[in-house]
Design an enzyme around this catalytic site. Structure first.
Site, PDB file in Angstrom:
ATOM      1  N   TRP A  71      -9.050 -25.772  -1.155  1.00 25.64           N
ATOM      2  CA  TRP A  71      -8.707 -26.500   0.062  1.00 25.64           C
ATOM      3  C   TRP A  71      -8.056 -27.812  -0.374  1.00 25.64           C
ATOM      4  O   TRP A  71      -8.650 -28.578  -1.125  1.00 25.64           O
ATOM      5  CB  TRP A  71      -9.975 -26.754   0.871  1.00 25.64           C
ATOM      6  CG  TRP A  71      -9.826 -27.516   2.134  1.00 25.64           C
ATOM      7  CD1 TRP A  71      -8.966 -27.252   3.166  1.00 25.64           C
ATOM      8  CD2 TRP A  71     -10.591 -28.659   2.536  1.00 25.64           C
ATOM      9  NE1 TRP A  71      -9.146 -28.172   4.174  1.00 25.64           N
ATOM     10  CE2 TRP A  71     -10.137 -29.034   3.811  1.00 25.64           C
ATOM     11  CE3 TRP A  71     -11.616 -29.392   1.928  1.00 25.64           C
ATOM     12  CZ2 TRP A  71     -10.672 -30.120   4.496  1.00 25.64           C
ATOM     13  CZ3 TRP A  71     -12.142 -30.466   2.607  1.00 25.64           C
ATOM     14  CH2 TRP A  71     -11.680 -30.828   3.880  1.00 25.64           C
ATOM     15  N   LYS A  90     -17.526 -24.245  12.034  1.00 28.65           N
ATOM     16  CA  LYS A  90     -17.281 -22.815  12.163  1.00 28.65           C
ATOM     17  C   LYS A  90     -18.506 -22.082  12.701  1.00 28.65           C
ATOM     18  O   LYS A  90     -18.419 -21.347  13.683  1.00 28.65           O
ATOM     19  CB  LYS A  90     -16.883 -22.220  10.811  1.00 28.65           C
ATOM     20  CG  LYS A  90     -15.404 -22.343  10.485  1.00 28.65           C
ATOM     21  CD  LYS A  90     -14.990 -23.749  10.150  1.00 28.65           C
ATOM     22  CE  LYS A  90     -13.528 -23.808   9.690  1.00 28.65           C
ATOM     23  NZ  LYS A  90     -13.117 -25.195   9.386  1.00 28.65           N
ATOM     24  N   ASP A 138     -19.391 -27.601  -1.683  1.00 22.73           N
ATOM     25  CA  ASP A 138     -18.782 -27.702  -0.359  1.00 22.73           C
ATOM     26  C   ASP A 138     -19.001 -26.378   0.352  1.00 22.73           C
ATOM     27  O   ASP A 138     -18.308 -25.396   0.096  1.00 22.73           O
ATOM     28  CB  ASP A 138     -17.282 -28.023  -0.477  1.00 22.73           C
ATOM     29  CG  ASP A 138     -16.644 -28.245   0.886  1.00 22.73           C
ATOM     30  OD1 ASP A 138     -17.381 -28.306   1.893  1.00 22.73           O
ATOM     31  OD2 ASP A 138     -15.406 -28.377   0.945  1.00 22.73           O
TER      32      ASP A 138
END
Length: 402
Positions: A132, A247, A213
């Protein structure tokens, strides 16, 4: 005209993913398909409102909204610890975990970078290749230099485990290593348990500082299964864990996340919490109230938490089904296009192996939007658009071979 006060201000090129999302919105075609941005949508292409969250909202009500403490809502923070580490984890039982409520997963990684910049400055930060992109940006903003370790093997469309291990072993002792423990973004491929344990041995031997993460807990194999790597690591060594509820709670705009630091003992955890609060105060002062109350209410109530866990399971099952559905559609159109990778990857994303030119052709010709790297958000697939996506995929792959 006087000289500009701000010198030569460079134009912003735009975030590649968010800019692509803007292009999708401006596309007038009615049958366009957005598989670029990492957002879960249901079979009707809508962001779902989870039943547990709706029930939590009814309990929260609309009373006044004072500032939350810098560290966030107490029940929220307790819920984060139980979800990430498990209620019986020794680090939690020994009060060795300092946890704060953050502005989403991005805010959690940002505060982690700020904390490490103050207490472990000058170290190299290693992130996976690919990753990311904000992993680079957030740590560079905090003053670190970033580098990469091998992760993706394009030939096998799997983890380059040997390359990863060699890079972590060769890195300077005490480097900062960012790991995605489950549902890796952008590749969708994860380390298996044996590989996780081998990586853990190297990280501890080299005294590397690990920042996990974990943005997609529950989208891989299950809420507890997806946290297993983090939990085992935290039994052996200190680490930092960023998590997100964007999410799995479908609360994208509410900016709900957490940062937990596993410490040596309870005294260190108390001091670390103080420094995290200071970092928050000098950044955004306090986290948002409404989103925090929603998450705290759901995680703090056994019935609502069980309902939420079931809804996360439904989302995970639908994404798995869409992976299989797309693979079946592609196979029906062509036996020359390899789609086995779709079934081996997990979570919201798939690294398709498509080139930037192929992705551009799909977008311009068919209105099917993927990220330029070839990353596809499988959460944007549904029964209505899978045939279109499969046809576009096959035509792009075959045109390149031809």
């Amino acid at each position: 005209m006087t000289e500009p006060l701000f010198g030569q201000v460079e134009p912003f090129a735009g975030d590649p993913i968010l800019s692509l999302n803007d292009s999708f919105k401006a596309d007038p075609r009615s049958e366009k398909v957005n598989l670029s941005i990492g957002v879960y949508t249901d079979e009707n292409g809508r962001i779902p409102v989870l039943g547990a969250v709706k029930a939590g909202h009814e309990r929260v009500g609309f009373a006044g909204r004072p500032y939350l403490p810098m560290e966030g809502h107490a029940i929220y923070r307790e819920g984060v610890q139980k979800l990430v580490f498990g209620a019986g984890h020794p680090a939690v039982a020994d009060r060795r975990v300092a946890t704060i409520q953050t502005l989403g997963g991005t805010g959690a990684v940002g505060i982690a970078a700020d904390f490490l910049a103050k207490h472990t400055p000058g170290r190299t930060v290693l992130v996976s290749d690919p990753t990311w992109e904000n992993h680079h940006g957030l740590f560079q903003r905090a003053g670190f230099e970033t580098a990469t370790y091998p992760y993706w093997d394009s030939a096998s469309r799997s983890v380059d485990f040997d390359g990863m291990i060699k890079a972590l072993e060769a890195a300077e002792n005490g480097s900062i290593v960012v790991l995605q423990p489950v549902c890796h973004n952008p590749t969708g491929v994860d380390l298996d348990e044996r590989q996780q344990d081998a990586v853990t041995d190297v990280l501890i031997a080299k005294r590397h500082i690990v920042v996990f993460d974990m943005a997609y807990q529950g989208f891989g194999n299950g809420l507890d299964e997806d946290a297993a790597f983090v939990r085992r690591y935290a039994e052996r060594a200190s680490c930092l864990v960023a998590n997100s509820f964007s999410k799995n709670f479908s609360l994208y705009g509410e900016r709900c996340g957490g940062l937990s630091v596993v410490c040596r003992d309870a005294d260190e955890a108390e001091r670390v919490l103080g420094q995290l609060k200071l970092a928050v105060r000098r950044s955004y002062s306090s986290p948002p109230m409404t989103g925090g109350l929603l998450v705290a209410t759901v995680l703090g109530n056994d019935d609502l938490r069980a309902q939420w866990a079931g809804e996360v399971g439904t989302m995970r099952t639908r994404m798995d089904a869409m992976r299989k559905r797309l693979a079946d559609e592609i196979r029906a159109l062509s036996n020359e296009v390899d789609v086995g990778f779709l079934l081996n990857q997990r979570g919201m994303f798939s690294y398709t192996g498509l080139s930037e030119a192929q992705v551009r052709a799909m977008r311009e010709r068919d209105g099917v939007y993927l990220v330029g790297s070839g990353r596809m958000c499988v959460a944007g697939l549904n029964e209505a658009n899978v045939p279109k996506v499969a046809k576009s995929f096959v035509e792009a792959a075959q045109a390149t071979r031809g």
